[in-house]
Design a protein around this motif. Sequence first.
Motif, PDB file in Angstrom:
ATOM      1  N   TYR A 290       0.851  -1.200   0.065  1.00  0.00           N
ATOM      2  CA  TYR A 290       0.033  -0.017   0.133  1.00  0.00           C
ATOM      3  C   TYR A 290       0.811   1.251  -0.022  1.00  0.00           C
ATOM      4  O   TYR A 290       0.696   2.303  -0.649  1.00  0.00           O
TER       5      TYR A 290
ATOM      6  N   HIS B  63       2.223   1.807  -3.438  1.00  0.00           N
ATOM      7  CA  HIS B  63       1.169   2.297  -4.435  1.00  0.00           C
ATOM      8  C   HIS B  63       0.767   3.690  -4.195  1.00  0.00           C
ATOM      9  O   HIS B  63       0.693   4.637  -5.190  1.00  0.00           O
ATOM     10  N   THR B  64       0.808   4.186  -2.974  1.00  0.00           N
ATOM     11  CA  THR B  64       0.243   5.557  -2.500  1.00  0.00           C
ATOM     12  C   THR B  64       1.623   6.466  -3.048  1.00  0.00           C
ATOM     13  O   THR B  64       1.263   7.525  -3.707  1.00  0.00           O
TER      14      THR B  64
ATOM     15  N   ALA C  18       3.726   5.944  -5.431  1.00  0.00           N
ATOM     16  CA  ALA C  18       3.944   6.141  -6.626  1.00  0.00           C
ATOM     17  C   ALA C  18       2.836   6.739  -7.445  1.00  0.00           C
ATOM     18  O   ALA C  18       2.778   7.399  -8.658  1.00  0.00           O
ATOM     19  N   SER C  19       1.738   7.173  -6.812  1.00  0.00           N
ATOM     20  CA  SER C  19       0.663   7.565  -7.435  1.00  0.00           C
ATOM     21  C   SER C  19       0.613   9.002  -7.154  1.00  0.00           C
ATOM     22  O   SER C  19      -0.235   9.995  -7.483  1.00  0.00           O
ATOM     23  N   LYS C  20       1.740   9.775  -6.120  1.00  0.00           N
ATOM     24  CA  LYS C  20       1.742  10.884  -5.978  1.00  0.00           C
ATOM     25  C   LYS C  20       2.285  11.774  -7.076  1.00  0.00           C
ATOM     26  O   LYS C  20       3.068  11.506  -7.862  1.00  0.00           O
ATOM     27  N   PRO C  21       1.613  12.980  -7.365  1.00  0.00           N
ATOM     28  CA  PRO C  21       2.097  13.913  -8.351  1.00  0.00           C
ATOM     29  C   PRO C  21       3.491  14.594  -7.894  1.00  0.00           C
ATOM     30  O   PRO C  21       3.837  14.705  -6.633  1.00  0.00           O
ATOM     31  N   ASP C  22       4.405  14.590  -8.972  1.00  0.00           N
ATOM     32  CA  ASP C  22       6.062  14.934  -8.650  1.00  0.00           C
ATOM     33  C   ASP C  22       5.955  16.203  -7.896  1.00  0.00           C
ATOM     34  O   ASP C  22       6.723  16.566  -7.084  1.00  0.00           O
TER      35      ASP C  22
END
Length: 261
Positions: A247, A250-251, A253-257
């Motif tokens: 988890y 995943h979280t 990796a999904s964040k905006p740069d």
Amino acid sequence: MEVVIVPDAKSGGELVAEAMARLLRRKPDALLGVATGSTPLPVYEALAAHVHAGDVDVSRARIAQLDEYVGLPAEHPESYRSVLRREVLEPLGIGMDAFMGPDGTAQDVQGACEAYDRALAEAGGVDLQLLGIGTDGHIGFNEPCSSLVSRTRIKTLTEQTRVDNARFFDGDVDAVPHHVITQGIGTILEARHVVLLATGEAKADAVAASVEGAVAAMCPASALQLHPHATVVVDEGAASKLKLADYFRHTFASKPDWQGI
């Protein structure tokens, strides 16, 4: 609390250094709280690389110390003030005039502790505090059963800690001081952003207890769960006991740069 899992110590150092660089671009006179030990060295090396490449200006940056030996002269090569001068200030090109730390040689040690707490507050507070973690979950020298609201104070080193630190004193355990001044957990939690960096499997149990366990004085680092902006950066070894590791991957990796840590 955000948990970020990175491949290795070098990657962790680069991630934290980039967070510091972003902070300094936004607030050039930021107060950075720094820790000693081997774990944060990749952070300081990566931040120095940013500075030398001209990516960030540290001419107005300020540095705050986490802890210090009691009774050891400031000029002693193993005082934490001296260590930080070698490992942080000099590589970054920051002078001692921008450095804050407790007076470990004060006659009135308790007064020196209180004075350092006041000095941090008068400086506007720490903007980003970097921490390591002990295998028993300690942060700074706040050992298990430390109050979660403790202030900067004197602490007695365990014999094991003195034995471990004897390698810095030519193997002479008798040369290792018995006491330190450390920022308390309550003091640490006043920083606007707290970043804990942990690497290696030896830290896995402490990381799991701090992140996924109960908030308890037996695991001082668990107090970071109460902080509004706490980031735990761990390599694969230190993350190996986390039940929610997938988890966390995943979280992040999904964040905006642009959001950073």
